[in-house]
Design an enzyme around this catalytic site. Structure first.
Site, PDB file in Angstrom:
ATOM      1  N   ARG A  28       0.830  -1.207   0.000  1.00  0.00           N
ATOM      2  CA  ARG A  28       0.000   0.000   0.000  1.00  0.00           C
ATOM      3  C   ARG A  28       0.867   1.262   0.000  1.00  0.00           C
ATOM      4  NH1 ARG A  28      -3.442  -0.360   4.730  1.00  0.00           N
ATOM      5  NH2 ARG A  28      -4.272  -2.292   3.910  1.00  0.00           N
ATOM      6  N   ARG A  32      -3.351   6.671   1.001  1.00  0.00           N
ATOM      7  CA  ARG A  32      -3.918   7.880   1.598  1.00  0.00           C
ATOM      8  C   ARG A  32      -2.971   8.641   2.510  1.00  0.00           C
ATOM      9  NH1 ARG A  32      -9.350   5.406   4.042  1.00  0.00           N
ATOM     10  NH2 ARG A  32      -7.937   3.625   4.281  1.00  0.00           N
ATOM     11  N   ARG A  41      -6.821  11.501  -6.023  1.00  0.00           N
ATOM     12  CA  ARG A  41      -8.119  10.866  -5.808  1.00  0.00           C
ATOM     13  C   ARG A  41      -9.245  11.894  -5.874  1.00  0.00           C
ATOM     14  NH1 ARG A  41      -9.669   6.315  -1.278  1.00  0.00           N
ATOM     15  NH2 ARG A  41     -11.930   6.470  -1.442  1.00  0.00           N
ATOM     16  N   ASP A  78      -7.251  -2.613  -7.126  1.00  0.00           N
ATOM     17  CA  ASP A  78      -7.942  -3.119  -5.948  1.00  0.00           C
ATOM     18  C   ASP A  78      -8.048  -4.629  -6.056  1.00  0.00           C
ATOM     19  OD1 ASP A  78      -9.627  -2.102  -3.510  1.00  0.00           O
ATOM     20  OD2 ASP A  78     -10.802  -3.726  -4.411  1.00  0.00           O
ATOM     21  N   TYR A 154     -15.490 -11.536   0.572  1.00  0.00           N
ATOM     22  CA  TYR A 154     -16.202 -10.295   0.248  1.00  0.00           C
ATOM     23  C   TYR A 154     -17.475 -10.581  -0.560  1.00  0.00           C
ATOM     24  CZ  TYR A 154     -12.145  -7.618   1.812  1.00  0.00           C
ATOM     25  OH  TYR A 154     -11.127  -7.064   2.570  1.00  0.00           O
TER      26      TYR A 154
END
Length: 367
Positions: A28, A32, A41, A78, A154
């Site tokens: 990652r 962010r 973004r 993703d 998921y």
């Protein structure tokens, strides 16, 4: 044709070939915690728009490389692209993570699912090629996918879960339905990762994020067996170069020997597994990647350097170690902190390779 690779330290370490110092990248690493990522973004509009536009995906992939002396880039995407391509309707809600408009809870649901192919995910393939050209040979590009078990969690739960009650109920009550789902996902992952390799990925990682929530026997049957299926179906050499494969099961340290036996080139370790013990257990069978606790990056420079040294010393002398965090970097980390980690790995790691690496010219290409 892609530009010649200038820094192959990461690939060499995965293949247990001599290196001048320990290579490092961070899971990652484009995320962010970086203000430039947040700006990109915002411009893109939302997370999926960022992933599905190759120009944006390339832009954010390269952002951490502009700040830090990393030894690899990882495709910005993703893990849930495959379920989305199967028609489940992936979306994100602020503060709640990924969700699906449709869940998979029955045999009829599984039977209705198509096997996703690389052609169904052409925006990912386009991003891989765009990024590979933009890197201009600076460092290798890593492609990735979620594991079948992790993707299934998921799809069955409908999003993130703390108790995994729907998929575990399926696992125990109707295991044949879950096996059918996992088989479709394994076939999809094989085509997806092979597509990334053909598009320009030079190594690939399988993220088995939720494998560690299983008991030992269930892990073997419902996670590892399908990752072995993927291993058997992947392209391992492309355009004359070996394509290393990394297998990462979070909280999977108790199964390292079983994981190594499936055929990956490297195993990713989270911070709950002792590096020295892991190396003793797998020997030279596979390389190891990891495994600093991401929370160390909340500490100051001296602490970061101390913990880097502890991890390097845990692996010890010789090649076959790629330094990484034990999981993804946290969004609230000060972006100055990773530089301390990366610089420390390169500086402190060199002494662990002095005996095995005495010809810097071999860095110009893989043997």
């Amino acid at each position: 044709m892609f530009p010649e690779l200038k820094n192959d330290r990461f690939l060499r370490a995965l293949l247990k070939q001599p290196v001048d110092t320990t290579p490092v990248w961070m899971m990652r690493q484009a995320g962010r915690y970086l203000p430039e990522y947040r700006a990109s973004r915002a411009t893109a509009g939302d997370f999926l728009s960022l992933c599905k536009n190759d120009a944006f995906a390339c832009e954010v992939t390269l952002q951490p490389l502009e700040r830090y002396e990393l030894d690899a880039a990882i495709l910005f995407s993703d893990i849930l692209t495959i379920p989305d391509a199967m028609g489940l309707g992936l979306y994100f809600e602020t503060g709640e993570g990924p969700k699906f408009k449709h869940t998979v809870r029955s045999k009829a649901d599984v039977d209705a699912l198509p096997i996703a192919t690389a052609n169904d995910l052409d925006y990912v393939m386009k991003a891989v090629t765009t990024i590979r050209h933009a890197l201009n040979g600076r460092v290798p590009l890593i492609g990735f996918s979620g594991s079948p078990w992790t993707l299934a969690t998921y799809m069955v739960e409908g999003g993130s879960s703390k108790d995994f009650r729907h998929i575990k109920a399926m696992m125990y009550q109707t295991p044949e339905v879950l096996h059918a789902l996992l088989d479709k996902l394994a076939k999809s992952v094989i085509d997806y990762l092979n597509g990334q390799i053909k598009a320009g990925a030079q190594a690939v990682q399988i993220f088995d994020t939720w494998g560690g929530v299983l008991s030992g026997p269930m892990y073997q049957q419902f996670s590892l067996m399908y990752m072995k299926q993927i291993m058997d179906g992947l392209i391992r050499t492309h355009e004359g170069q070996k394509v290393p494969v990394i297998m990462f099961t979070k909280n999977g340290g108790q199964w390292l020997e079983n994981m190594a036996a499936t055929g990956p080139d490297a195993l990713g370790l989270d911070w709950t597994t002792d590096m020295a013990e892991a190396r003793a257990r797998v020997g030279d069978k596979v390389a190891l990647q990891g495994n600093l606790d991401p929370c160390v990056l909340y500490a100051d420079k001296a602490v970061i350097e101390r913990e880097v040294e502890n991890t390097l010393a845990g692996f010890g002398h010789g090649t076959g170690h790629v330094f990484n965090l034990g999981h993804g970097i946290h969004q609230f980390v000060n972006p100055e902190q990773p530089k301390y980690l990366i610089d420390a790995v390169h500086e402190l790691g060199a002494k662990y390779h002095e005996q095995s690496y005495d010809d810097l010219d071999t860095l110009n290409g893989l043997d």
